[in-house]
Design a protein around this motif. Sequence first.
Motif, mmCIF file in Angstrom:
data_model
loop_
_atom_site.group_PDB
_atom_site.id
_atom_site.type_symbol
_atom_site.label_atom_id
_atom_site.label_comp_id
_atom_site.label_asym_id
_atom_site.label_seq_id
_atom_site.Cartn_x
_atom_site.Cartn_y
_atom_site.Cartn_z
ATOM 1 N N LEU A 1 47.843 -40.299 3.365
ATOM 2 C CA LEU A 1 48.792 -41.701 2.973
ATOM 3 C C LEU A 1 48.598 -41.854 1.422
ATOM 4 C CD1 LEU A 1 50.615 -43.937 4.118
ATOM 5 C CD2 LEU A 1 48.459 -45.410 4.370
ATOM 6 N N MET A 2 47.534 -41.701 0.796
ATOM 7 C CA MET A 2 47.337 -41.752 -0.526
ATOM 8 C C MET A 2 48.494 -40.873 -1.416
ATOM 9 S SD MET A 2 45.081 -44.120 -0.869
ATOM 10 C CE MET A 2 44.804 -43.756 -2.693
ATOM 11 N N SER A 3 48.946 -39.875 -0.669
ATOM 12 C CA SER A 3 49.953 -38.787 -1.406
ATOM 13 C C SER A 3 51.254 -39.210 -0.948
ATOM 14 C CB SER A 3 49.492 -37.394 -1.341
ATOM 15 O OG SER A 3 49.462 -37.299 0.111
ATOM 16 N N GLY A 4 51.539 -40.407 -0.092
ATOM 17 C CA GLY A 4 52.842 -40.720 0.242
ATOM 18 C C GLY A 4 53.058 -39.920 1.710
ATOM 19 N N ASP A 5 52.406 -39.308 2.445
ATOM 20 C CA ASP A 5 52.273 -38.641 3.616
ATOM 21 C C ASP A 5 52.083 -39.511 4.728
ATOM 22 O OD1 ASP A 5 53.033 -36.749 5.419
ATOM 23 O OD2 ASP A 5 51.375 -35.599 4.902
ATOM 24 N N MET A 6 52.931 -39.872 5.525
ATOM 25 C CA MET A 6 52.718 -40.633 6.640
ATOM 26 C C MET A 6 52.619 -39.765 8.076
ATOM 27 S SD MET A 6 55.117 -44.127 6.309
ATOM 28 C CE MET A 6 54.684 -45.413 5.200
ATOM 29 N N VAL B 1 57.505 -38.786 8.995
ATOM 30 C CA VAL B 1 57.663 -40.349 9.498
ATOM 31 C C VAL B 1 58.112 -41.031 8.322
ATOM 32 C CG1 VAL B 1 56.484 -42.405 10.166
ATOM 33 C CG2 VAL B 1 55.943 -40.106 11.020
ATOM 34 N N ALA B 2 57.942 -41.108 7.160
ATOM 35 C CA ALA B 2 58.483 -41.603 5.997
ATOM 36 C C ALA B 2 59.975 -41.430 6.028
ATOM 37 C CB ALA B 2 57.881 -41.157 4.667
ATOM 38 N N GLN B 3 60.446 -40.429 6.257
ATOM 39 C CA GLN B 3 61.981 -39.942 6.204
ATOM 40 C C GLN B 3 62.623 -40.763 7.201
ATOM 41 O OE1 GLN B 3 63.062 -35.796 6.148
ATOM 42 N NE2 GLN B 3 65.003 -36.231 6.957
ATOM 43 N N ASP B 4 62.067 -40.639 8.483
ATOM 44 C CA ASP B 4 62.653 -41.468 9.436
ATOM 45 C C ASP B 4 62.671 -42.858 9.095
ATOM 46 O OD1 ASP B 4 63.116 -38.994 11.114
ATOM 47 O OD2 ASP B 4 61.138 -39.399 12.336
ATOM 48 N N VAL B 5 61.645 -43.486 8.738
ATOM 49 C CA VAL B 5 61.647 -45.000 8.634
ATOM 50 C C VAL B 5 62.625 -45.293 7.498
ATOM 51 C CG1 VAL B 5 60.132 -46.811 7.798
ATOM 52 C CG2 VAL B 5 59.274 -45.128 9.369
ATOM 53 N N MET B 6 62.602 -44.440 6.269
ATOM 54 C CA MET B 6 63.563 -44.876 5.379
ATOM 55 C C MET B 6 64.991 -44.776 5.769
ATOM 56 S SD MET B 6 61.539 -46.172 3.201
ATOM 57 C CE MET B 6 62.888 -46.358 1.885
ATOM 58 N N ALA B 7 65.350 -43.751 6.539
ATOM 59 C CA ALA B 7 66.595 -43.634 7.367
ATOM 60 C C ALA B 7 67.209 -45.069 7.930
ATOM 61 C CB ALA B 7 66.830 -42.438 8.057
ATOM 62 N N TYR C 1 52.068 -41.213 17.807
ATOM 63 C CA TYR C 1 51.166 -42.095 17.064
ATOM 64 C C TYR C 1 51.541 -42.153 15.649
ATOM 65 C CZ TYR C 1 47.892 -41.914 20.970
ATOM 66 O OH TYR C 1 47.292 -42.246 22.125
ATOM 67 N N PRO C 2 51.898 -40.930 14.892
ATOM 68 C CA PRO C 2 52.179 -41.008 13.608
ATOM 69 C C PRO C 2 53.416 -42.054 13.473
ATOM 70 C CG PRO C 2 51.899 -38.867 14.148
ATOM 71 C CD PRO C 2 51.846 -39.710 15.335
ATOM 72 N N ALA C 3 54.484 -41.965 14.092
ATOM 73 C CA ALA C 3 55.725 -42.840 13.990
ATOM 74 C C ALA C 3 55.073 -44.283 14.058
ATOM 75 C CB ALA C 3 56.717 -42.437 15.038
ATOM 76 N N ILE C 4 54.270 -44.577 15.257
ATOM 77 C CA ILE C 4 53.724 -46.119 15.437
ATOM 78 C C ILE C 4 53.026 -46.468 14.346
ATOM 79 C CG2 ILE C 4 52.231 -47.332 16.835
ATOM 80 C CD1 ILE C 4 52.856 -45.427 19.194
#
Length: 337
Positions: free
Chosen positions: A74-79, A89-95, A302-305
Amino acid sequence: MTGYILRRLLAMPFLILGIITLTFALTSVTRGDPLAGIISDRQMTNPEVVAAAKARWGLDKSLPERYVTYLGNLMSGDMGTSFITRRPVAQDVMARLPATLELVTAAMIFGAGAGITLGVVAAVWRNTIVDHLARLLALIGASIPVFWMGLALLYLFSVQWGVLPGPGRLDPRATTPPQVTGFMTLDTLIAGDLRLFGNALYHLLLPAGVLGWSVAGTISRLVRANMIEILHREFITTARAKGAGELRVVLRHALRNTLVPTLTVIGYSFAYLLTGAVLTETIFSWPGMGSYAVSAARGLDYPAIIGVTIVGGVIFLITNLVTDIAYVIANPRVRPG
């Protein structure tokens, strides 16, 4: 003010860390196997496939190990990667985030407008049939569950009467405009397609109305109570004695003083709607964060949640901070302690 804002910003990482920790702890007590959403039922009986899937997704590690690994990523921006969509997950959430923001913004505009209007009308015509009717409408909005109201209004306006469209952001045969902002109404305007803009706005009316009505009742009751108190103060009597019209007294003098405490409720309501639009998005098939969270919870993704929880927590904290700052600006007598 600057020191207050800095203290709040410095506290946010620790609050977010607490949200992540609590979410990870809850995943450890959740019944169900996340592998069911990753591999088929037939492959679940194959120990080698199960072991490979656990190693691939890090499920073979203990909860503390997964927690430390997740924080490092997460510190590097990877969810992480979603078990279901197989995308970051970051791509899904931002979309999906713009769809939720568009719905909540429209709902808040409607809720604040309707709540303030009902509150003012109820206060000006206190203890009359108008007051009773306005309070009844506010009570209905505040007490009826969103999912029941959504289903009932969708059935009446879309199925029975056909005056409003069904679920979705556009008609099934409509062509989606190029995504610029993620807000369907804005993207259709940028594309210069007024007919498609009308279609997007048409689809937004019902879900935004259902979601906004849930906060309109709270805002209405607050505005009414404050307006009744302010209309009996001395500066209101002075304004009337100087010959000011009743409309000017109500809107310019009374309402302006009423809106200062109402700002806090509006800000917190906006944060509440952002994190609580799950039911509305599910009922109206709105492709936002709420529906994404529901599918993630069903599949034990879990990652998405965790990703949705983090984004929702950050938005909630930022909204609360902006609300507090706006309240101090609107009321100079208040100073952050």
